[in-house]
Design a protein around this motif. Structure first.
Motif, mmCIF file in Angstrom:
data_model
loop_
_atom_site.group_PDB
_atom_site.id
_atom_site.type_symbol
_atom_site.label_atom_id
_atom_site.label_comp_id
_atom_site.label_asym_id
_atom_site.label_seq_id
_atom_site.Cartn_x
_atom_site.Cartn_y
_atom_site.Cartn_z
ATOM 1 N N PRO A 23 0.702 -1.152 0.189
ATOM 2 C CA PRO A 23 0.083 -0.303 -0.194
ATOM 3 C C PRO A 23 0.772 1.292 -0.012
ATOM 4 C CG PRO A 23 -0.019 -1.056 2.107
ATOM 5 C CD PRO A 23 0.712 -1.951 1.463
ATOM 6 N N SER A 24 0.275 2.636 -0.652
ATOM 7 C CA SER A 24 1.117 3.527 -0.598
ATOM 8 C C SER A 24 1.221 4.158 0.742
ATOM 9 C CB SER A 24 0.462 4.337 -1.589
ATOM 10 O OG SER A 24 0.438 4.218 -2.854
ATOM 11 N N SER A 25 2.152 4.957 0.875
ATOM 12 C CA SER A 25 2.242 5.528 2.129
ATOM 13 C C SER A 25 1.917 7.017 2.143
ATOM 14 C CB SER A 25 3.649 5.525 2.862
ATOM 15 O OG SER A 25 4.180 4.449 3.162
ATOM 16 N N PRO A 26 1.105 7.728 2.900
ATOM 17 C CA PRO A 26 0.595 8.979 2.549
ATOM 18 C C PRO A 26 1.729 10.082 2.829
ATOM 19 C CG PRO A 26 0.166 8.480 4.866
ATOM 20 C CD PRO A 26 0.749 7.094 4.208
ATOM 21 N N LEU A 27 1.498 10.930 1.852
ATOM 22 C CA LEU A 27 2.587 12.219 1.774
ATOM 23 C C LEU A 27 2.265 13.019 2.781
ATOM 24 C CD1 LEU A 27 2.569 12.697 -2.150
ATOM 25 C CD2 LEU A 27 4.098 11.435 -0.812
ATOM 26 N N PRO A 28 3.266 13.775 3.330
ATOM 27 C CA PRO A 28 2.990 14.718 4.377
ATOM 28 C C PRO A 28 2.163 15.830 3.821
ATOM 29 C CG PRO A 28 5.320 14.797 3.566
ATOM 30 C CD PRO A 28 4.796 13.524 2.929
ATOM 31 N N SER A 29 1.603 16.763 4.513
ATOM 32 C CA SER A 29 0.995 17.865 4.202
ATOM 33 C C SER A 29 1.869 18.941 3.154
ATOM 34 C CB SER A 29 0.406 18.826 5.470
ATOM 35 O OG SER A 29 -0.309 20.014 5.040
ATOM 36 N N GLY A 30 1.357 19.125 2.108
ATOM 37 C CA GLY A 30 2.023 20.119 1.423
ATOM 38 C C GLY A 30 3.186 19.226 0.330
ATOM 39 N N ALA A 31 3.342 18.089 0.526
ATOM 40 C CA ALA A 31 4.263 17.585 -0.146
ATOM 41 C C ALA A 31 3.746 17.148 -1.848
ATOM 42 C CB ALA A 31 4.667 16.096 0.328
ATOM 43 N N ARG A 32 4.715 16.972 -2.676
ATOM 44 C CA ARG A 32 4.250 16.811 -3.963
ATOM 45 C C ARG A 32 5.088 15.533 -4.519
ATOM 46 N NH1 ARG A 32 5.432 22.459 -6.513
ATOM 47 N NH2 ARG A 32 4.163 21.678 -8.553
ATOM 48 N N LEU A 33 4.696 14.600 -5.509
ATOM 49 C CA LEU A 33 5.276 13.782 -6.254
ATOM 50 C C LEU A 33 5.087 13.904 -7.520
ATOM 51 C CD1 LEU A 33 7.236 11.418 -5.379
ATOM 52 C CD2 LEU A 33 5.046 9.982 -5.118
ATOM 53 N N LEU A 34 5.890 14.335 -8.319
ATOM 54 C CA LEU A 34 6.092 14.636 -9.633
ATOM 55 C C LEU A 34 6.714 13.777 -10.734
ATOM 56 C CD1 LEU A 34 6.722 18.565 -9.378
ATOM 57 C CD2 LEU A 34 4.714 17.356 -9.525
ATOM 58 N N GLN A 35 6.225 13.147 -11.771
ATOM 59 C CA GLN A 35 6.960 12.294 -12.640
ATOM 60 C C GLN A 35 7.803 13.052 -13.737
ATOM 61 O OE1 GLN A 35 4.345 9.500 -14.390
ATOM 62 N NE2 GLN A 35 6.053 8.228 -15.433
ATOM 63 N N GLY A 36 8.943 12.873 -13.859
ATOM 64 C CA GLY A 36 9.722 13.601 -14.609
ATOM 65 C C GLY A 36 10.071 12.592 -15.869
ATOM 66 N N GLU A 37 10.732 13.200 -16.604
ATOM 67 C CA GLU A 37 11.129 12.322 -18.018
ATOM 68 C C GLU A 37 11.889 10.934 -17.851
ATOM 69 O OE1 GLU A 37 13.268 14.291 -20.937
ATOM 70 O OE2 GLU A 37 11.603 15.987 -21.291
ATOM 71 N N ARG A 38 12.775 11.072 -16.687
ATOM 72 C CA ARG A 38 13.712 9.730 -16.647
ATOM 73 C C ARG A 38 13.379 9.253 -15.026
ATOM 74 N NH1 ARG A 38 16.909 13.126 -19.499
ATOM 75 N NH2 ARG A 38 17.380 12.102 -21.762
ATOM 76 N N ASN A 39 12.834 9.824 -14.136
ATOM 77 C CA ASN A 39 12.707 9.694 -12.804
ATOM 78 C C ASN A 39 11.370 10.443 -12.058
ATOM 79 O OD1 ASN A 39 15.406 11.519 -13.015
ATOM 80 N ND2 ASN A 39 13.821 12.315 -11.806
ATOM 81 N N TRP A 40 11.229 10.165 -10.864
ATOM 82 C CA TRP A 40 10.012 10.786 -10.070
ATOM 83 C C TRP A 40 10.840 12.051 -9.194
ATOM 84 C CZ3 TRP A 40 4.754 10.022 -10.111
ATOM 85 C CH2 TRP A 40 4.394 9.067 -10.664
ATOM 86 N N TRP A 41 10.175 12.926 -8.730
ATOM 87 C CA TRP A 41 10.676 14.000 -7.909
ATOM 88 C C TRP A 41 9.821 14.130 -6.635
ATOM 89 C CZ3 TRP A 41 15.324 15.867 -9.054
ATOM 90 C CH2 TRP A 41 15.671 15.937 -10.196
#
Length: 415
Positions: A23-41
């Motif tokens: 299962p996915s872990s929740p992100l902290p408040s305000g956090a962002r998870l972005l998919q880049g061209e070769r990796n994630w940020w």
């Protein structure tokens, strides 16, 4: 179980064992998870980390082990507030007549350069005394020992005496640094030097597109005259006699969009890019009769990406994206870590409501009003802006621009 790596903001490698489906872990408040061209940020309260696909679930969440390693590295922890953020309007009047200004109350009915504005007030020595007394009390309550002042307006340099006096007297109550938002048309080398000597480190100045667009939009209130060359000249002269750094905000609208590329190239030939941060911002609608028809489309996000990369290539700084953070001033309804004070000593929740009737949340003499009285007046950053698009569209725009910038910073070794 396999092992992959996530690279943190200081170049540290975060080993993150990744097991099978979990299962996915929740992100902290305000956090962002972005998919880049070769990796994630991962953009968290504590910094930025580069992740691989093995750290991210198919649903776009973090695997528990990746979350654990990010948490251990401090990425989930917000930096401690270290300075009280005090915004002071030294003058609510302005010598320019920009039609989009949130301090206007309407458009100029004559179509000229004099839109009606909030009431005119100037900061006095007596009010400075009250402001500093209030500030001392607020800092003591929050346990803060440093002070960060924003000189704001109107145009703050319509009252240069108060700017200098406030900074000089503030240094007696706490270690103080300061910045200013100014149109720079009144900035002289002598004044820049004196402000820097009293702790001013940076000034934000706005450009409305390239020279022709700017001189049609950002005009003198008295005569409608253009201001582009004067602003550039004053920045150059002030830079010669002071260490002031510059944030050059570029306003983007349907009126300026097509001139931004030329503006970037013009600025690099006029100012020292090593001392300047370029910041591109779409002009918002604050309900004063000004409308920006430029939408947050793919074309606009591509343009922002192009402008940012060009600015970086020319030696300007472009701020690195981060997590969505709570404003230290308007993000706390008790004004715990900062305050916005108009020139007459009234308190506002945010600079966007300062000086506006019926939006006061207290005074520096008496402190903040009870929460029951300020609940409907406590405006946070961006709350007054109106968009023709929904929040999801705006989020997609910001994510696309920020992802492209992080990819570019990493690929060029600037991250």
């Amino acid at each position: 179980m396999s092992t992959d790596q996530a690279v943190g903001p200081e170049g540290a490698v975060l080993s993150a064992p990744v097991a099978g489906p979990a299962p996915s872990s929740p992100l902290p408040s305000g956090a962002r998870l972005l998919q880049g061209e070769r990796n994630w940020w991962f953009l968290g309260p504590g910094g930025v980390a580069r992740l691989s696909g093995r750290h991210v679930t198919a649903e776009g969440g973090l695997y528990p082990e990746a979350e654990h390693r990010l948490r251990e590295s401090g990425m989930f922890t917000s930096a401690r507030v270290r300075a009280y953020a005090l915004t002071v309007l030294t003058s609510t009047h302005c010598n320019l007549g920009c039609g989009y200004c949130f301090q206007n109350t309407a458009q100029d009915e004559a179509g000229g350069s004099r839109p009606p504005r909030i009431a005119r007030t100037r900061l006095s020595s007596e009010t400075i005394t009250s402001i500093l007394g209030f500030t001392e009390r607020q800092m003591a309550a929050a346990g803060l020992e440093k002070l960060r002042i924003l000189l704001f307006g109107g145009e703050p340099l319509l009252n240069p005496r108060a700017c200098l006096e406030l900074l000089e007297r503030a240094a007696d109550i706490a270690p103080t640094s300061a910045w200013m938002i100014s149109n720079a048309t009144l900035l002289t080398p002598s004044l820049a030097r004196r402000l820097a000597d009293r702790g001013l480190t940076s000034i934000q100045v706005t450009f409305d597109g390239d020279r022709a667009d700017h001189d049609r939009i950002r005009v003198g209130r008295a005569d409608g005259s253009g201001t582009f060359d004067k602003i550039v000249r004053n920045i150059v002269k002030a830079s010669e006699v002071s260490p002031i750094q510059w944030t050059l905000r570029v306003n983007v609208s349907q009126e300026t969009f097509h001139g931004v590329d030329a503006l970037i190239d013009r600025l690099v030939g006029a100012v020292d890019p090593a001392r300047c941060t370029l910041y591109f911002a779409r002009v918002g609608d604050v309900g004063v009769g000004y409308a920006n028809s430029l939408l947050h489309t793919g074309e606009l996000s591509a343009a922002f990406t192009r402008w940012q990369r060009r600015a970086l290539d020319l030696g300007f700084t472009v701020s690195r994206p981060g997590a969505r953070k709570t404003c230290v001033t308007c993000g706390h309804t008790d004004g715990r870590y900062g305050a916005v004070v108009s020139a007459d000593g009234t308190l506002a929740s945010c600079w966007e409501t300062a000086g506006k009737p019926d939006w006061e949340v207290g005074t520096v003499a008496d402190g903040y009003l009870p929460g029951t009285e300020t609940r409907d007046r406590w405006i946070a950053c961006q709350d007054l802006y109106r968009y023709d698009e929904n929040a999801r569209t705006l989020a997609r725009f910001r994510d696309a621009v920020d992802t492209a910038l992080l990819d570019h910073l990493h690929e060029t070794g600037r991250l």
